[in-house]
Design a protein around this motif. Structure first.
Motif, PDB file in Angstrom:
ATOM      1  N   SER A  51       0.687  -1.300  -0.150  1.00 46.29           N
ATOM      2  CA  SER A  51       0.056  -0.138  -0.029  1.00 46.29           C
ATOM      3  C   SER A  51       0.791   1.397  -0.081  1.00 46.29           C
ATOM      4  O   SER A  51       0.777   2.200  -0.781  1.00 46.29           O
ATOM      5  N   LYS A  52       1.969   1.345   0.731  1.00 42.43           N
ATOM      6  CA  LYS A  52       2.920   2.340   0.968  1.00 42.43           C
ATOM      7  C   LYS A  52       3.626   2.490  -0.605  1.00 42.43           C
ATOM      8  O   LYS A  52       3.901   3.487  -0.901  1.00 42.43           O
ATOM      9  N   PHE A  55       1.127   4.179  -2.880  1.00 40.71           N
ATOM     10  CA  PHE A  55       1.164   5.644  -2.584  1.00 40.71           C
ATOM     11  C   PHE A  55       2.043   6.462  -3.361  1.00 40.71           C
ATOM     12  O   PHE A  55       2.027   7.569  -3.744  1.00 40.71           O
TER      13      PHE A  55
END
Length: 122
Positions: A51-52, A55
């Motif tokens: 997820s990071k 992003f």
């Protein structure tokens, strides 16, 4: 009206039976075909890491998209400066594109309201 409702129920029943029969096989085939994208073991930490990464990758792509936007805008400005040389076909295509965008906006508004129409209901 009742016959159309019966037809709709019949079609929905057939679709439900089809999904019940073939849905599991489709799911397994989909996972098998895309197993290179599956991270093993699927842990919370790995999901947070991915997820990071997503992003910050998207964040890093902003300057490139910003530059592409300004290039596109410069192209539109150039076309506007030379609008006297614009062909009827190109103008019609641009108008059609504008109408399509407006129509999608209207459909999006209707979908956002839960497919209800506002206004006076007698």
């Amino acid at each position: 009206m009742a016959s159309k409702l019966h037809q709709l129920q019949s079609k929905a029943s057939q679709a439900s039976q089809f999904v019940a029969k073939h849905g599991s096989a489709y799911y397994k085939q989909l996972l098998e075909n895309n197993k290179q994208h599956i991270v093993e073991p699927a842990t919370v930490e790995k999901c947070q890491e991915l997820s990071k990464q997503l992003f910050y990758t998207r964040l890093a792509s902003i300057p490139g998209r910003y530059e592409a936007f300004w290039k596109e805008l410069d192209g539109v400005k150039q076309i506007w400066k030379n609008r006297k040389e614009l062909k009827v076909e190109d103008a019609g295509l641009a108008a059609l594109f504008g109408i399509e965008l407006y129509a999608w906006f209207c459909v999006g508004e209707i979908a956002g309201r839960g497919f209800t129409f506002t206004g006076y209901y007698p």
